[in-house]
Design a protein around this motif. Structure first.
Motif, short mmCIF file in Angstrom:
data_model
loop_
_atom_site.label_atom_id
_atom_site.label_comp_id
_atom_site.label_asym_id
_atom_site.label_seq_id
_atom_site.Cartn_x
_atom_site.Cartn_y
_atom_site.Cartn_z
N PHE A 76 0.85 -1.20 0.00
CA PHE A 76 0.00 0.00 0.00
C PHE A 76 0.88 1.24 0.00
N LYS A 77 1.91 1.19 0.85
CA LYS A 77 2.79 2.35 1.05
C LYS A 77 3.52 2.72 -0.24
N ASP A 78 4.05 1.69 -0.97
CA ASP A 78 4.82 2.02 -2.17
C ASP A 78 3.94 2.08 -3.43
N GLY A 79 2.63 1.85 -3.26
CA GLY A 79 1.71 2.01 -4.38
C GLY A 79 1.56 0.77 -5.24
N THR A 84 -8.12 2.52 -2.00
CA THR A 84 -8.91 3.76 -1.94
C THR A 84 -8.35 4.69 -0.87
N VAL A 85 -7.98 4.09 0.27
CA VAL A 85 -7.55 4.93 1.41
C VAL A 85 -6.27 4.42 2.07
N MET A 86 -5.99 3.11 1.98
CA MET A 86 -4.88 2.54 2.74
C MET A 86 -3.51 3.05 2.29
N HIS A 87 -3.38 3.48 1.03
CA HIS A 87 -2.09 4.04 0.59
C HIS A 87 -1.81 5.35 1.33
N GLN A 88 -2.89 6.06 1.70
CA GLN A 88 -2.72 7.34 2.41
C GLN A 88 -2.48 7.12 3.91
N ILE A 89 -3.14 6.10 4.47
CA ILE A 89 -2.99 5.81 5.91
C ILE A 89 -1.59 5.22 6.18
N THR A 90 -1.18 4.23 5.37
CA THR A 90 0.09 3.54 5.66
C THR A 90 1.28 4.50 5.58
N ILE A 98 3.74 -0.52 12.19
CA ILE A 98 3.22 -1.58 11.31
C ILE A 98 3.59 -2.95 11.88
N ASP A 99 4.79 -3.08 12.40
CA ASP A 99 5.21 -4.35 13.01
C ASP A 99 4.35 -4.67 14.24
N THR A 100 4.13 -3.68 15.08
CA THR A 100 3.31 -3.86 16.29
C THR A 100 1.89 -4.29 15.93
N ILE A 101 1.31 -3.59 14.97
CA ILE A 101 -0.08 -3.87 14.56
C ILE A 101 -0.18 -5.29 13.98
N SER A 102 0.76 -5.63 13.09
CA SER A 102 0.73 -6.94 12.44
C SER A 102 0.95 -8.06 13.44
N THR A 103 1.85 -7.84 14.38
CA THR A 103 2.11 -8.85 15.42
C THR A 103 0.86 -9.08 16.26
N TYR A 104 0.18 -7.97 16.60
CA TYR A 104 -1.01 -8.07 17.45
C TYR A 104 -2.13 -8.87 16.75
N GLY B 398 -1.97 10.72 4.15
CA GLY B 398 -3.32 11.28 4.08
C GLY B 398 -3.67 11.74 2.68
N GLY B 399 -4.88 12.28 2.54
CA GLY B 399 -5.31 12.77 1.23
C GLY B 399 -6.78 12.54 1.01
#
Lengths: 110, 425
Positions: A76-79, A84-90, A98-104, B398-399
């Motif tokens: 998501f981060k590198d496109g 729709t939205v995750m590229h902007q959130i990540t 991201i490591d903490t969230i994924s581990t959880y 964001g965006g």
């Protein structure tokens, strides 16, 4: 003092509950608390503990394998994975978050 | 004698009224480690997550006057006619049955931060170790001449707190003859839900286009330009609501005449409309103001952003739309839910003798429906900066949507269902 077996049983149950509660409360470390709260930032859209409502097009995260989730977040981060939205959130999250969230979410049973 | 029986009679009525209004399944306990005031997106989330994050070890009392949660997000679709009140209403019972939050149905009349007590309208008070205040916004009726009376009589509605007014505004639109004018006025930012007024205008325009094609929507905005998702809204209006919706910036309402259905402005000529939807300036919920917590311009509550603890009162945490925002933070339901979680984690840490998370973050995702199916979003991530003691958005993150689309219409509805569950179930 003459205790009936039933009252002794009740007392033992109460003791066990108290000990159990004490153990649970003590068992939580600062890291566990912070990590769970960090992961909860996803729950607004992905449901408490990653469990979405029935029929949700937004996917559940509960029990998602960690490596898979880290890879998706990177994509998501590198496109490379359209969103729709995750590229902007990540892009707002650190690698450590991201490591903490994924581990959880990987640690939870579906 | 007559006088006494009259007094007794009115006392009896008052107590009956109290039972009717505030009769609660859960009576107010004398104390709780955490008391939460307000069961909206912020307060209900904080209450649930103190329970979750403490592994159900810390007792929580939530005080809320309404019998059910009615969501502001999606309520514009009730006004537009594509959703119902039932769609946006969720009961509080699962907070109680599933998570052990004691939900007291009452209205808080006073907070004493020195004694650490909260007093309720139904009588009695409760002592807290930690207080979370999430009172939402107060509409400043006295900033517009004539609005208080026009609102009280139901002639000029706001419907900026979802509930009976949402339905009443829908009814006014249904009763308006074709060829009529609906006017919505927007106060200067900051106000609750930046894109909300533009979404509402879009919903009404969509309704008119389908059912009353000779009618008009006027947006009279005190701001310089559309405050959120501007290019997306304006492009969609130009392509879909041409001749129906007109956007007029830099128009600040100073007075209303409900009888003549007229808006008066500080500079420009009067505007007449059949349905008036006047949003006055807003500030922190009255209990926060009354407690002396609204220390920024006497409107918003200053907080320590890492814990959301008030800068005015120890062990009182203020969350949701009442706070003084960090830069680029909107007043939204999604944000309030995020505040609730960061605060719950801080409160649990402090009550457990653990360090508070040094680096919390908040996220926001806000969807707006431009008709009954197409949606545009704005998203942001806010990381706590320990050096400057505030939240900052991450450059490049964001965006907004590239264009209104149906896929996000599906996500928007799923977002609502999931955040309602995350907040209340």
């Amino acid at each position: 003092m003459n205790h009936s077996p039933r009252s002794v049983h009740r007392w033992l149950c109460a003791l066990a509950l108290t000990l159990g509660a004490g153990l649970t409360a003590q068992a939580q470390t600062a890291a566990q608390l912070h990590n769970r709260a960090t992961a909860a930032m996803c729950a607004n859209c992905h449901g408490t503990d990653g469990r979405t409502v029935d029929g949700s097009a937004i996917p559940s995260l509960v029990g998602m394998p960690k490596d898979y989730m880290v890879r998706q977040m990177a994509a998501f981060k590198d496109g490379s994975r359209p969103a729709t939205v995750m590229h902007q959130i990540t892009k707002g999250l650190t690698d450590a978050q991201i490591d903490t969230i994924s581990t959880y979410y990987a640690s939870l049973k579906r | 004698m007559k006088r006494r029986s009259f007094v007794q009679g009115s006392l009896a009525l008052t107590s009956l009224g109290t039972v009717g209004l505030f009769g609660c399944a859960t009576p107010l306990p004398s104390s709780a480690r955490v008391v939460v005031v307000g069961g909206g997106y912020g307060g209900a989330t904080a209450a649930k997550y103190v329970r979750l994050l403490s592994n159900y070890q810390i007792d929580v009392v939530l005080i809320e006057p309404n019998s059910a949660f009615v969501s502001c997000p999606i309520s514009n679709l009730v006004i537009g006619g594509s959703k119902t009140m039932a769609d946006i209403t969720t009961p509080y019972d699962q907070l109680e049955s599933k998570h052990g939050v004691k939900v007291v149905r009452d209205y808080v009349t006073a907070v004493d931060p020195a004694k650490k007590t909260v007093t309720v309208a139904g009588g009695g008070s409760i002592r807290y170790d930690k207080l979370v205040l999430s009172p939402g916004i107060d509409l400043m009726f006295n900033t517009i001449e004539g609005l208080q009376a026009a609102s009280a009589s139901g002639q000029i509605l706001q419907a900026w707190k979802a509930g009976p007014e949402t339905q009443a505004l829908r009814k006014q639109l249904e009763e308006m003859p074709d060829g009529g004018v609906y006017a919505i006025t927007i106060p200067e930012a900051p106000y609750r839900c930046p894109p909300g007024p533009y979404e509402r205008a879009s919903q009404v325009a969509h309704y008119f286009k389908q059912h009353k094609p000779k009618s008009k929507v006027l947006i009279l905005d005190a701001n310089q330009d559309v405050t959120s998702k501007g290019p997306l809204f304006k492009k969609f209006w130009a392509e879909n609501y041409k001749g129906i919706l007109e956007y007029i910036p830099q128009h600040k309402v100073v007075a209303v005449d409900a009888k003549a259905r007229t808006l008066k402005f500080d500079v420009q000529n009067d505007v007449k409309a059949d349905v008036l939807n006047v949003l006055p300036a807003m500030r922190a919920g009255s209990i926060a103001v009354q407690t002396g917590l609204a220390n920024v311009n006497n409107r918003w509550c200053g907080i320590h952003y890492q814990t959301f603890e008030s800068t005015q009162a120890k062990d009182v945490h203020v969350i949701g739309d009442s706070i003084m925002l960090a830069p680029l933070m909107p007043k939204s339901g999604h944000m309030a839910n995020s505040h609730g979680k960061v605060t719950a984690a801080a409160v649990v840490a402090q009550l457990s003798g653990l360090p508070v998370n040094p680096a919390p973050f908040l996220s926001n995702t806000c969807y707006s429906f431009v008709n009954d199916k197409l949606v545009v979003h704005v998203a942001s991530v806010h990381q706590y900066d320990d050096k400057d003691k505030t939240y900052k958005t991450v450059p490049g993150s964001g965006g907004v949507s590239t264009a209104p689309n149906e896929l996000e219409g599906i996500y928007a509805w799923n977002w609502a269902q999931n955040i309602w569950a995350d907040t209340l179930m």
